[in-house]
Design an enzyme around this catalytic site. Structure first.
Site, short mmCIF file in Angstrom:
data_model
loop_
_atom_site.label_atom_id
_atom_site.label_comp_id
_atom_site.label_asym_id
_atom_site.label_seq_id
_atom_site.Cartn_x
_atom_site.Cartn_y
_atom_site.Cartn_z
N HIS A 250 0.80 -1.23 0.00
CA HIS A 250 0.00 0.00 0.00
C HIS A 250 0.84 1.28 0.00
O HIS A 250 0.46 2.26 -0.60
CB HIS A 250 -0.97 0.00 1.19
CG HIS A 250 -0.31 0.15 2.53
ND1 HIS A 250 0.23 -0.93 3.21
CD2 HIS A 250 -0.08 1.23 3.30
CE1 HIS A 250 0.76 -0.50 4.34
NE2 HIS A 250 0.59 0.80 4.42
N ASP A 251 1.98 1.27 0.67
CA ASP A 251 2.77 2.50 0.82
C ASP A 251 4.04 2.52 -0.01
O ASP A 251 4.93 3.34 0.25
CB ASP A 251 3.14 2.71 2.29
CG ASP A 251 2.17 3.65 3.01
OD1 ASP A 251 1.43 4.39 2.31
OD2 ASP A 251 2.15 3.64 4.24
N LYS A 254 5.69 5.72 -1.22
CA LYS A 254 6.48 6.65 -0.40
C LYS A 254 7.91 6.77 -0.93
O LYS A 254 8.63 7.72 -0.59
CB LYS A 254 6.50 6.18 1.06
CG LYS A 254 5.21 6.52 1.81
CD LYS A 254 5.34 6.12 3.28
CE LYS A 254 4.10 6.51 4.07
NZ LYS A 254 4.15 6.00 5.45
N HIS A 279 1.88 10.26 -2.48
CA HIS A 279 2.42 8.90 -2.39
C HIS A 279 1.46 7.83 -2.92
O HIS A 279 1.91 6.86 -3.55
CB HIS A 279 2.99 8.58 -0.99
CG HIS A 279 2.00 8.14 0.04
ND1 HIS A 279 1.33 9.03 0.84
CD2 HIS A 279 1.56 6.91 0.42
CE1 HIS A 279 0.52 8.37 1.67
NE2 HIS A 279 0.64 7.08 1.43
N HIS A 305 -5.91 4.01 -0.46
CA HIS A 305 -5.91 3.61 0.95
C HIS A 305 -6.03 4.79 1.92
O HIS A 305 -6.21 4.59 3.10
CB HIS A 305 -4.69 2.74 1.29
CG HIS A 305 -3.37 3.45 1.30
ND1 HIS A 305 -2.65 3.70 0.16
CD2 HIS A 305 -2.63 3.98 2.31
CE1 HIS A 305 -1.53 4.33 0.47
NE2 HIS A 305 -1.50 4.52 1.78
N HIS A 306 -5.93 6.04 1.41
CA HIS A 306 -6.17 7.19 2.30
C HIS A 306 -7.49 7.88 2.03
O HIS A 306 -7.73 8.98 2.52
CB HIS A 306 -5.01 8.19 2.20
CG HIS A 306 -3.76 7.71 2.88
ND1 HIS A 306 -3.69 7.51 4.24
CD2 HIS A 306 -2.54 7.36 2.39
CE1 HIS A 306 -2.47 7.07 4.56
NE2 HIS A 306 -1.76 6.96 3.44
N ASP A 348 -4.07 -0.15 8.06
CA ASP A 348 -2.90 0.73 8.06
C ASP A 348 -2.94 1.71 9.23
O ASP A 348 -1.95 1.88 9.94
CB ASP A 348 -2.86 1.49 6.72
CG ASP A 348 -1.64 2.39 6.62
OD1 ASP A 348 -0.56 2.00 7.11
OD2 ASP A 348 -1.77 3.48 6.04
#
Ligand code: C2E
Ligand code: SIN
Ligand code: SIN
Ligand code: FE
Ligand code: FE
Length: 404
Positions: A250-251, A254, A279, A305-306, A348
């Protein structure tokens, strides 16, 4: 003698199962499928899989129809047991000698055998082990990847009986395919962890244990939610396979964020946070040429996801990953946000709050659960929160298994 009719039925079944096995990607999903199918073929009540590691045989998977038809079975999956490779135990013997063992009654193993049955599990659980069949999981090139142990063959009435000759011939054939699938699953998992280690070089908070935990939380939350919806078990198994791997990534976006912001030891300014909002887009670009279900899900999770259930998250609708700015398109809310992304959002944040960050301390469990419950219907999908709260025993086992 092998009953010919039975052998023929088994062969057809065998072909279907091995083909299906090849479509699974994640190591946990592969182990689940292998054990399920081997137990079906052998009509075994229970079974486990141990994988070979430097330190010994890691207990890695278990199923038991009599004991586990609830969360207890899943909690067991995250236990942390290693058996030495020596001839004292049944699985140790199988690994040390490369020879499978068939035992009719675990409590009366002939004295001339070096191995002994360990009754600890039976004593703790009240289970009664009788027949045992172990099979080395060996590729055709004779690499041993682990041991499968099947327990308590059943006759049609459900009585425990010894494993028959047909089973003892077919299961080792299946084991060759199983071993290959396991190698593939371990490789997939390691590729993802390696990708995350590259991201970790940039952002030391995105550690291996963090992504393993998020992957496991997402898989188990999904299973709980899908079970409550009454989704077909086969479909659940497939999606669970994908969501574990996809959510681990998911990240990964970054990696595209400058160190000044990514590694800032205190609060971000609102301009810095605007940069941070890229990101999800950076990550989604890695999966833009979608060639598989896994790519599609990885892109959805990375990009969304955010997002928040009430529409106040980011980046919102992005049609062109190379042109559109986060926060300028239509704001996604509720079921416009793909389900895997809604699940990852909760997993998360839960893990971020439970962990120390350079800019914050780890929160107490009370405070975390209060916050998550309060955010149900605001930040998070209420159905996802409810599934998450149902499985707190599993969540705790995952935290224990993948410590920082
Ligand atoms: P992360 O640290 O992995 O955090 C993921 C998400 O967990 C955050 O998404 C947020 O929803 C939640 N979260 C984390 N810590 C807290 C907290 O102390 N309080 C609350 N209420 N929620 C928290 P978000 O906010 O979109 O941030 C995304 C990423 O941006 C973070 O990932 C982190 O890498 C970075 N970031 C966010 N805020 C700051 C900050 O103040 N300082 C620094 N250095 N980085 C930050
Ligand atoms: C494996 O060896 O099972 C893959 C890595 C892990 O999940 O521990
Ligand atoms: C889906 O299961 O992905 C569609 C329904 C939903 O988003 O909850
Ligand atoms: Fe993120
Ligand atoms: Fe994260």
């Amino acid at each position: 003698m092998i009953d010919e009719r039975f052998a023929y039925d088994n062969l057809e079944e065998f072909q279907r199962v091995t083909q299906e096995l090849n479509t699974y990607k994640d190591i946990d999903a592969i182990l689940d499928k292998i054990l399920l199918e081997a137990r079906n073929m052998a009509r075994a009540d229970a079974g486990s899989i141990f994988l070979l590691e430097d330190k010994g045989l890691r207990f890695r998977y278990v199923q038991n129809d009599t004991l586990f038809n609830n969360n207890k079975g899943i909690v067991e999956l995250y236990s942390d047991l290693i058996v030495p490779i020596d001839t004292n135990s049944i699985v140790g013997y199988t690994a040390a000698t490369g020879k499978g063992v068939a035992i009719d009654d675990a409590y009366s193993i002939p004295k001339n055998q070096p191995y002994r049955f360990n009754p600890e599990f039976d004593e703790q659980s009240g289970y009664h082990t009788r027949s045992v069949l172990t099979i080395p999981l060996q590729t055709l090139e004779a690499r041993t990847v682990g041991i499968m142990e099947l327990i308590n063959a059943k006759d049609l009435k459900g009585n425990y009986i010894p494993f028959d000759r047909t089973t003892r011939i077919f299961i080792p054939l299946f084991a060759n395919h199983a071993a290959l699938a396991i190698e593939r699953g371990i490789m997939n998992r390691e590729l993802i962890l390696r990708m995350m280690r590259m991201a970790e070089l940039r952002d030391p908070t995105e550690t291996g244990p963090h992504v393993q935990r998020v992957g496991a939380y997402c898989a188990e939350i999904f299973q709980q939610l899908a079970g409550k919806r009454g989704i077909d078990p086969q479909k659940i198994r497939r999606t669970k396979d994908l969501i574990r791997l996809a959510s681990m990534l998911h990240d990964v976006g970054k990696i595209g964020i400058h160190d000044n912001i990514l590694k800032k030891p205190d609060k971000l300014t609102s301009r810095e946070f605007d940069t941070m909002k890229w990101h999800p887009v950076h990550g989604a670009r890695l999966f833009a040429n979608t060639t598989s279900d896994l790519d599609v899900m990885s892109r959805d999770i990375s990009l969304h996801h955010h997002e928040k259930w009430d529409g106040s998250g980011y980046p919102g609708k992005i049609d062109n990953l190379w042109a559109d700015m986060p926060g300028t398109g239509h704001q996604l809310k509720e079921k416009e946000i793909p389900l895997p992304a809604r699940i990852t959002a909760l997993a998360d944040v839960f893990d971020a709050l439970a962990s120390r960050r350079s800019y914050k301390k780890a929160w107490s469990e009370d405070r975390i659960l209060t916050t998550i419950s309060r955010e149900s219907g605001r930040h998070f999908d209420p159905e996802v929160v409810s599934a998450f709260l149902d499985i707190q025993d599993i969540i705790a086992a995952i935290q224990k298994r993948y410590k920082d």
